[in-house]
Design a protein around this motif. Structure first.
Motif, PDB file in Angstrom:
ATOM      1  N   LYS A   1       0.831  -1.209   0.000  1.00 41.62           N
ATOM      2  CA  LYS A   1       0.000   0.000   0.000  1.00 41.62           C
ATOM      3  C   LYS A   1       0.859   1.250   0.000  1.00 41.62           C
ATOM      4  O   LYS A   1       0.600   2.218  -0.712  1.00 41.62           O
ATOM      5  N   LYS A   2       1.925   1.240   0.805  1.00 40.18           N
ATOM      6  CA  LYS A   2       2.800   2.398   0.890  1.00 40.18           C
ATOM      7  C   LYS A   2       3.554   2.600  -0.438  1.00 40.18           C
ATOM      8  O   LYS A   2       3.715   3.732  -0.907  1.00 40.18           O
ATOM      9  N   GLN A   3       3.984   1.474  -1.087  1.00 41.32           N
ATOM     10  CA  GLN A   3       4.667   1.581  -2.374  1.00 41.32           C
ATOM     11  C   GLN A   3       3.747   2.174  -3.428  1.00 41.32           C
ATOM     12  O   GLN A   3       4.145   3.024  -4.211  1.00 41.32           O
ATOM     13  N   LYS A   4       2.496   1.720  -3.474  1.00 42.30           N
ATOM     14  CA  LYS A   4       1.538   2.242  -4.460  1.00 42.30           C
ATOM     15  C   LYS A   4       1.293   3.719  -4.227  1.00 42.30           C
ATOM     16  O   LYS A   4       1.170   4.504  -5.173  1.00 42.30           O
ATOM     17  N   ALA A   5       1.204   4.129  -2.964  1.00 46.39           N
ATOM     18  CA  ALA A   5       0.997   5.532  -2.629  1.00 46.39           C
ATOM     19  C   ALA A   5       2.173   6.373  -3.096  1.00 46.39           C
ATOM     20  O   ALA A   5       2.004   7.495  -3.562  1.00 46.39           O
ATOM     21  N   GLN A   6       3.400   5.836  -2.961  1.00 52.38           N
ATOM     22  CA  GLN A   6       4.585   6.569  -3.408  1.00 52.38           C
ATOM     23  C   GLN A   6       4.672   6.676  -4.927  1.00 52.38           C
ATOM     24  O   GLN A   6       5.124   7.682  -5.444  1.00 52.38           O
ATOM     25  N   GLN A   7       4.192   5.650  -5.642  1.00 54.73           N
ATOM     26  CA  GLN A   7       4.227   5.681  -7.112  1.00 54.73           C
ATOM     27  C   GLN A   7       3.244   6.705  -7.668  1.00 54.73           C
ATOM     28  O   GLN A   7       3.495   7.332  -8.676  1.00 54.73           O
TER      29      GLN A   7
END
Length: 145
Positions: free
Chosen positions: A138-144
């Motif tokens: 979830k955090k990776q998707k938010a950063q992308q």
């Protein structure tokens, strides 16, 4: 339509050339065109029989030498249309070859990007230690985004 007996008279030459020419031409009657009395198929049979008897066929059509004021050799070259797939085949093959040369590099870039995502390269070591895999994604998707 020519009957068998009439066809024999045409083949044997009993019918005059003027009458035969008249029979092979369509006629304009009362503003409407009528079919020729002698169809092209039957005219071809008569012609074949004449040529087999050694007679010369008097109704040969002359080759055209003038097309709208142009001599045949001066006519502009006309590009044959054909199918779009056939016309673009060579260009398509060249494009595919060029892209295939670059393919190993693209595959390696993709794999490295995926490995980096799996390793969570953009995350801090603390996040990697204390977050669950679902929270990391979830955090990776938010950063992308």
């Amino acid at each position: 339509m020519a009957h068998r007996g009439r066809l024999q008279s045409l083949v044997s030459g009993q019918v005059s050339l003027e009458r035969m020419a008249e029979m092979m031409a369509p006629k304009l009657v009362d503003g409407r065109w009528r079919k020729p009395e002698l169809s092209r198929r039957l005219a071809a049979k008569v012609r074949k029989a004449w040529l087999q008897d050694g007679k010369e066929w008097p109704f040969n059509t002359k080759e055209r030498t003038n097309y709208g004021g142009w001599a045949i050799e001066d006519l502009p070259a006309v590009k044959q249309k054909g199918k779009k797939v056939d016309r673009q085949k060579i260009d398509r093959q060249k494009h595919i070859e060029e892209r295939m040369k670059v393919m190993p590099q693209l595959i390696e870039e993709y794999r490295e990007k995926f490995r980096a995502w799996r390793r969570c390269d953009g995350m801090s070591p603390i996040d990697k230690t204390f977050m669950t895999p679902g929270q990391l994604r979830k955090k990776q998707k938010a950063q992308q985004s």
